[in-house]
Design a protein around this motif. Structure first.
Motif, PDB file in Angstrom:
ATOM      1  N   SER A   1     -25.487 123.916  28.686  1.00 26.39           N
ATOM      2  CA  SER A   1     -25.529 124.316  27.276  1.00 26.39           C
ATOM      3  C   SER A   1     -26.820 123.841  26.628  1.00 26.39           C
TER       4      SER A   1
ATOM      5  N   THR B   1     -28.366 122.862  22.452  1.00 27.98           N
ATOM      6  CA  THR B   1     -28.027 122.658  21.048  1.00 27.98           C
ATOM      7  C   THR B   1     -29.284 122.391  20.236  1.00 27.98           C
TER       8      THR B   1
ATOM      9  N   ALA C   1     -25.731 122.765  13.039  1.00 29.19           N
ATOM     10  CA  ALA C   1     -25.840 122.632  14.491  1.00 29.19           C
ATOM     11  C   ALA C   1     -25.477 123.944  15.149  1.00 29.19           C
TER      12      ALA C   1
ATOM     13  N   THR D   1     -24.990 125.668  19.047  1.00 34.30           N
ATOM     14  CA  THR D   1     -24.879 125.451  20.492  1.00 34.30           C
ATOM     15  C   THR D   1     -24.704 126.796  21.183  1.00 34.30           C
TER      16      THR D   1
ATOM     17  N   GLY E   1     -23.054 118.036  16.200  1.00 38.29           N
ATOM     18  CA  GLY E   1     -23.390 118.433  17.566  1.00 38.29           C
ATOM     19  C   GLY E   1     -22.159 118.520  18.442  1.00 38.29           C
TER      20      GLY E   1
ATOM     21  N   ALA F   1     -20.056 121.610  17.416  1.00 33.38           N
ATOM     22  CA  ALA F   1     -20.655 122.856  17.902  1.00 33.38           C
ATOM     23  C   ALA F   1     -20.404 123.030  19.400  1.00 33.38           C
ATOM     24  N   GLN F   2     -20.539 121.929  20.164  1.00 33.81           N
ATOM     25  CA  GLN F   2     -20.259 121.990  21.600  1.00 33.81           C
ATOM     26  C   GLN F   2     -18.810 122.380  21.856  1.00 33.81           C
TER      27      GLN F   2
END
Length: 769
Positions: free
Chosen positions: A198, A200, A213, A215, A274, A277-278
């Protein structure tokens, strides 16, 4: 007017790629879900003219005001909807040649916005140097189910060669706004992380501390089989990318599925953006593209269940109304009461993407009739929450009391910086008051008055009280130095509409106070104390109501748009050579101001809002006088004229104005769609059908329908939610059929006939001729 889009009931389709149309198409084919939106930029590199735009609801930037001469009371900034991280980006390189539709020879190009199911797809054949040909097919959407996620699938098939594909998928937060006053970039970097799995990017605004954020996760396929290629990662400030190299075989498809999550600290803790978003991105990718798309189709089916309008026999009109409904549904969902409806929605940057009076005047009826009433209520509560800012706005302009709602805002503070609008287009206050009346009248939620409405109404009334002045010789109240809805007249005296909506607001405020006093005396007493409202004030309001001055031309019997309007040279728009239109792109401003020409409904706006106050002959006289002088260069104009024309029996004019508002952006009537679609006027298209051709009103707690069918149509139907009941209204040339789809009974008038429509009941009545 550029008519290059194919007519279709459920889709907007562009066949053949013409760079001259590209920025218009970027607006028209935009997608959104109320939380975020994306212009129809190409995923791959495009070196031609383009307005790149990816937008997040509620995220804005206070760009420093840019004016030639500073005036006391000017706002310090103009709020800009921010172009944010480009999450769709792909760099496609085939045998060391980058794919760029501005350079390659393009054929078989088709771009389709599927409005029924909520996705954008595109296909084309590109011929590269040396004669290599590839076929590309793309599909993307922003999810109505997972509001912080978007997904795309990009497929490449070589048609006449074997070769090598280098594909770079990236997130780019190093973006700027086209409309930045000083050409600055509004985002600072926070963090960039990238791995084989991934990538970001986290950025923050230079002011106001908005954090975002993004991702992305990518998966690769050949002939339907998932690949696990070696990934080359890269990052720099505000940018991350993943690159893969894949073999291409003639007539075999290679594709990438890209899922992205975009989250902001409006909804989550800044320190965890972060991680959020992940998590959102991984969860969406685990579902897979096909399941996400299936959920998208289901979500849109529910939207259309309550908001669709069906027109039989006129594909142009059908496509137009569905396009407008589609844009409204993807712009505002009502789930977040901190949000409102920007005039460009998620389709462009012009006007700052902020809140205008458009919401109350034009958008509220759509949401009243197509959604749960709490969604419409949230639009009113939004203004209540900004009441203190509205008071501050009035003080900044020198008023000692009352509230002046802003012409343009993000947080309740005025951020419009054209003096003739900021200081003078005060009729916007009346639209806020009218929206409260409209909501209460439609829903019968009279508790709203005691909870929120009276406070707003009283403070607006205080503003009007101070804004008028008493003219002793004539014993009347007047308002000088205003700009009415017709912005082709500035700094006028006694704009009829402004004077009338001000006095009407005072009338309605007194009615609302009386209602609360009668139904909830304790709440009334609390409100009087909170507002410190005195009998002296309310008596003054009654005096203003009784003695308000309204300019009238005695000879013709029309309401004068403002004092002195008849002193202008009186010319009809039909007498102008077409080369002069639109005026705002061909005439100097002073020439426009000296002319009699009208940008949008002004007097007629008042006749539309306060419809029941005027007899049919009064409406007819004023319509017959003003419409021929109106150039309709505001997107808000045609719908009001269409509705009034319906009531007056001007069938051809009603249809002409409907088609103009319905296809305003699809046909680029005002030569400005490239800046973004006219989202708030789209609700006017819905009003033109339901309030115009359907004749829908609420009078004395009865739903009234007085329909007629345009000659170009075979039939039309619409649904409305009304006080917990959902009605399906079908109109043909012979009859009107109303079906109650719920168990709630409704008091209904159709034409001159009165009915009580029981739950699950259907009534039929002949169409009046």
């Amino acid at each position: 007017m550029k008519q290059y889009l194919k007519l279709d009931d459920w889709s907007v389709i562009e066949e053949d790629f013409n760079p001259e149309h590209h920025e218009i198409s970027e607006s028209v084919f935009s997608i959104g879900n109320g939380h975020m939106g994306q212009r129809a930029n190409f995923e791959e590199t495009y070196s031609g003219s383009s307005l790149q735009g990816s937008y997040m609801a509620g995220v804005y930037y206070p760009d420093k005001t840019r004016v030639g001469w500073w005036k006391n009371g000017y706002p310090e900034y103009f709020a800009k909807v921010l172009n944010s991280t480009n999450w769709i980006g792909l760099k496609v390189v085939i045998d060391n040649e980058e794919l760029d539709l501005n350079i390659a020879k393009v054929s078989d190009f088709v771009r389709e916005l599927n409005m029924k199911e909520g996705y954008l797809k595109r296909s084309f054949t590109a011929e590269l140097s040396g004669g290599k040909k590839i076929k590309v097919a793309t599909c993307r959407f922003v999810s109505m189910k997972v509001r912080e996620a978007g997904a795309l699938r990009y497929a490449i098939t070589p048609l006449n060669f074997d070769g090598e594909l280098t594909l770079t998928s990236y997130l780019d937060g190093d973006v700027k706004n086209t409309d930045a006053n000083y050409d600055e970039k509004f985002w600072d970097p926070v963090d960039e992380t990238v791995s084989n799995e991934s990538a970001t990017v986290i950025i923050k605004t230079k002011k106001l501390n908005f954090h975002m954020a993004s991702t992305m996760i990518n998966e690769y396929f050949q002939n339907g089989q998932k690949l696990t290629p070696e990934v080359k990662v890269a990052k720099r400030e505000k940018y991350t990318s993943q690159e893969v190299v894949l073999p291409l075989k003639q007539n075999e498809e290679t594709s990438v599925v890209k899922v992205a999550a975009n989250v902001t600290n409006r909804d989550h803790d800044t320190s965890s953006l972060g991680e959020v978003a992940q998590r959102v991105c991984r969860s969406a990718m685990e579902k897979g593209f096909d399941r996400l798309l299936s959920e998208q189709k289901e979500a849109w089916a529910k939207k259309w269940e309550t908001s669709d309008i069906v027109i039989e026999g006129d594909v142009s009109a059908q496509q137009g109304i569905r396009f407008n409904i589609f844009q409204l549904n993807q712009t505002y969902t009502g789930e977040d009461d901190r949000l409102n409806i920007g005039p460009k929605g998620f389709t462009g940057e012009k006007y700052g993407g902020s809140t205008y009076w458009d919401t109350e005047a034009y958008c509220l009826p759509f949401y009243l009739s197509t959604s749960d009433q709490n969604i419409a209520r949230n639009l009113l509560v939004y203004r209540y929450k900004h009441l203190e800012k509205a008071r501050e706005n009035a003080r900044k302009l020198g008023f000692t009391k009352g509230a002046l709602y802003p012409m343009v805002t993000m947080n309740g503070e005025e951020c419009h910086n054209e003096w003739e609008i900021t200081f003078e287009e005060i009729h916007r206050n009346g639209a806020i008051a009218y929206a409260i009346y409209n909501y209460v009248n439609y829903t019968a939620d009279r508790d709203y008055l005691g909870e929120y409405g009276v406070e707003v109404l009283a403070e607006i009334s205080r503003f009007w009280e101070e804004r008028v002045h008493f003219v002793n010789p004539k014993a009347v109240y007047m308002m000088h130095g205003v700009t009415g809805p017709n912005e082709y007249e500035n700094n006028v005296n006694n704009n009829w509409y402004t004077n009338r909506i001000a006095a009407w607001t005072l009338e309605y405020t007194l009615e609302a106070l009386a209602h609360v006093n009668e139904t909830d005396p304790k709440r009334y007493e609390a409100l009087i104390n909170k507002l410190d409202l005195t009998e002296e004030e309310t008596s003054k309001w009654s005096d203003i109501i009784d003695k308000m001055y309204y300019p009238v031309d005695e000879e013709s019997g029309i309401f004068l748009q403002q004092d002195g309007y008849m002193d202008k040279e009186q010319i009809h728009v039909s007498e102008l050579d077409e080369k002069h239109l639109p005026l705002n792109q061909n005439w100097s401003w002073d020439r426009i101001l000296r002319s009699c020409f009208i940008k949008q409904a002004d007097v007629l706006q008042g006749l539309y809002f306060l419809n029941s106050e005027f007899d049919i002959e009064t409406k007819k006289r004023n319509f017959d006088f003003y419409e021929p002088r109106t150039v309709h260069e505001s997107s808000l104009s045609p719908c009001v004229h269409s509705i009034l024309a319906c009531e007056l029996g001007y069938r051809e004019k009603a249809y002409e104005m409907y088609l103009r508002t319905a296809r305003l952006d699809l046909d680029n009537y005002n030569n400005d769609t490239e800046d973004g679609c006219h989202t708030t006027s789209m609700a006017g298209t819905w009003m033109s059908v339901v309030h115009g051709f359907g004749g829908l009103k609420v009078q004395s707690d009865r739903l009234v329908l007085n329909p007629f069918i345009p000659g170009q149509w075979n039939a039309f139907s619409f649904k409305v939610l009304y006080r917990k009941a959902r009605l399906n209204v079908q109109v043909t040339k012979e009859q009107v059929v109303v079906r109650n789809e719920t168990d709630e009974k409704v008091d209904l008038t159709i034409g001159e006939e009165q009915f009580t429509l029981e739950g699950k009941e259907e009534i039929r009545t002949a169409m009046k001729k």
